[in-house]
Enzyme design. Structure first.
Site, PDB file in Angstrom:
ATOM      1  N   PHE A 205      77.294  33.523  53.072  1.00  0.00           N
ATOM      2  CA  PHE A 205      76.961  33.144  54.450  1.00  0.00           C
ATOM      3  C   PHE A 205      77.228  34.299  55.422  1.00  0.00           C
ATOM      4  CE2 PHE A 205      78.402  31.557  58.561  1.00  0.00           C
ATOM      5  CZ  PHE A 205      77.390  30.677  58.923  1.00  0.00           C
ATOM      6  N   ASP A 206      78.395  34.928  55.307  1.00  0.00           N
ATOM      7  CA  ASP A 206      78.761  36.039  56.204  1.00  0.00           C
ATOM      8  C   ASP A 206      77.748  37.174  56.122  1.00  0.00           C
ATOM      9  OD1 ASP A 206      81.019  34.503  55.239  1.00  0.00           O
ATOM     10  OD2 ASP A 206      82.294  35.882  56.353  1.00  0.00           O
ATOM     11  N   THR A 207      77.469  37.591  54.876  1.00  0.00           N
ATOM     12  CA  THR A 207      76.568  38.722  54.682  1.00  0.00           C
ATOM     13  C   THR A 207      75.189  38.435  55.237  1.00  0.00           C
ATOM     14  OG1 THR A 207      77.768  39.348  52.671  1.00  0.00           O
ATOM     15  CG2 THR A 207      75.561  40.253  52.965  1.00  0.00           C
TER      16      THR A 207
END
Length: 458
Positions: A205-207
């Site tokens: 999700f972050d990437t």
């Protein structure tokens, strides 16, 4: 990009306004799964730090990802004992799912998250969110790979982290240094536009969020952090790495095919000097020239290889025509996507047709050059043919750029209506986010020692 406040525009990036103390300015989310042992000391330590050092009101939200131990009970007890702590329960696992749910529902103008192990030194929290409060940046991330960062961790995790970020740089052209550090923040108005575009619900999700933000032209602020590895971390490294690589492939394919509508939300927040009208400087000319030169150089090499191959089986004129035709199709496609930023399949056939017209002009120049060479000497050397073709192609290249810029891919952004961005099944209209932000914007006021604050009444 428009930065006015007329209906239908996205909110401009600006310093958050000041207002009565007590209104949450920062919402720090702690996603947890079966963390009954570490949750309470983590939350109390974070609360003590924020209460002592953070100059605005805050909230700590515990996002429980379907824990099967006593984590939900611990979270509820903390929420009951500490006014600034809230508990949020999800019945499905996934860190990305938890962050999306809590961030989407939060009323705080600045949203952050950190891992429950508090591996990152909390002194980096204020530098992390300050650029978002001031309006300087749209997202902020902690970086363990910055030169001034001080990190203590084993060689295995160090290798995996650096290898992963090298993969991101090589495959997705990411420019941020550390995608996996569990220490990030985002402005709420940015999250409203960006989160519906993020598909992943787990560790990737972050990437994905950072890649999309960077491709959309948003500003990402990086903060060097002091970080100590948690030896008791429950993260499954192999499974997480596999899921991350699948995510890299999915996002890379979406970017390559133009299925992401990032061009529709490019640089939506704040005044960007690249959008100002400057006399005698056409918009995007420098970037387009660089892109066109790179594509042109590669296309010329491709053309010469094709010509040399075709020349073995046929005459010079036929070999030139075939090589130029194949390289022209590839050149138009590459310039369409890389030089002039046209994404998606819309208008692709028309662009190729116009590109073939430009190809015809190049063919006339190169064929005329070959005809003149053959008229001058009956059996020219192969090296002489190549030299003449290179010179003719250089002249054709200048004309090709002018025709591409003025005719094939003219800049029509100023005439475009306010777009609707969609990815997957969730539609977003720019004006909706702006209206929602204006309805829920909170006012901020630094907390001073003589102020009366709700936290002093507990």
């Amino acid at each position: 990009m428009r930065t006015d406040s007329s209906p239908g525009t996205l909110p401009a990036r600006e310093h958050l306004p000041a207002a009565p103390a007590g209104t949450p300015v920062l919402d720090v989310v702690i996603p947890v799964y079966n963390e009954e042992k570490d949750l309470q000391p983590c939350v109390r330590r974070l609360h003590e730090h924020l209460d002592r050092t953070f100059p605005y009101a805050f909230r700590i939200t515990i996002a429980d990802n379907a824990s099967t131990d006593t984590t939900p009970q611990v979270a509820r007890q903390l929420a009951a004992q500490i006014p600034e702590v809230a508990s949020f329960r999800l019945e499905q696992k996934g860190r990305g799912r938890a962050l999306r749910a809590v961030w989407s529902a939060s009323d705080a103008p600045v949203l952050a998250y950190m891992d429950v192990d508090l591996s990152t030194d909390l002194n980096a929290l204020l530098p992390l969110v300050a650029p978002l409060i001031s309006g300087h940046s749209d997202l902020a991330i902690g970086s363990r790979l910055a030169r001034s960062s001080r990190v203590v961790r084993g060689p295995k995790r160090e290798f995996i982290s650096r290898a992963y970020n090298l993969i991101l740089r090589g495959s997705l052209q990411a420019r941020f240094s550390d995608a996996q550090c569990g220490f990030k923040a985002i402005r709420r108005d940015v999250a409203q536009i960006l989160l519906p575009l993020v598909e992943d619900t787990g560790w990737f999700f972050d990437t994905e969020m950072l890649v999309l933000a960077e491709r959309a032209g948003l500003r990402i602020h990086e903060v060097p952090v002091d970080w100590v590895d948690d030896p008791d971390s429950t993260v499954h490294i192999v499974r997480t790495a596999t899921d991350d690589l699948k995510g890299v492939w999915r996002v890379g394919r979406a970017l390559a095919t133009g299925s992401l509508p990032l061009d529709r939300i490019a640089r939506p927040f704040g005044d960007d000097p690249r959008d100002r009208d400057i006399e005698d400087v056409p918009k995007g000319l420098a970037r387009q020239l660089v892109g066109f030169c790179v594509v042109g150089a590669l296309s010329t090499l491709f053309y010469l290889l094709l010509y040399s191959g075709f020349r073995v089986f046929t005459g010079s004129q036929t070999a030139n025509a075939l090589a130029l035709l194949v390289s022209a199709v590839a050149n138009t496609a590459a310039n369409r996507r890389l030089t002039f930023g046209v994404r998606g399949r819309g208008g692709a056939v028309r662009h190729q047709a116009q590109g073939l017209v430009v190809f015809g002009i190049g063919l006339a120049l190169t064929s005329g050059s070959l005809a003149a060479l053959n008229a001058a000497t009956s059996e020219p050397a192969h090296s002489t043919e190549l030299a003449v073709l290179v010179a003719a192609n250089l002249a054709a290249t200048v004309l090709r750029f002018l025709l591409f810029r003025a005719w094939v891919f003219p800049d029509r952004r100023e005439d475009d209506p306010t777009p609707v961005a969609s990815y997957g099944t969730t539609p977003i209209r720019a004006g909706d986010a702006a209206d929602s932000w204006r309805d829920t914007t909170v006012q901020l006021l630094p907390v001073r020692p003589h102020d009366t604050d709700a936290r002093d009444l507990r």
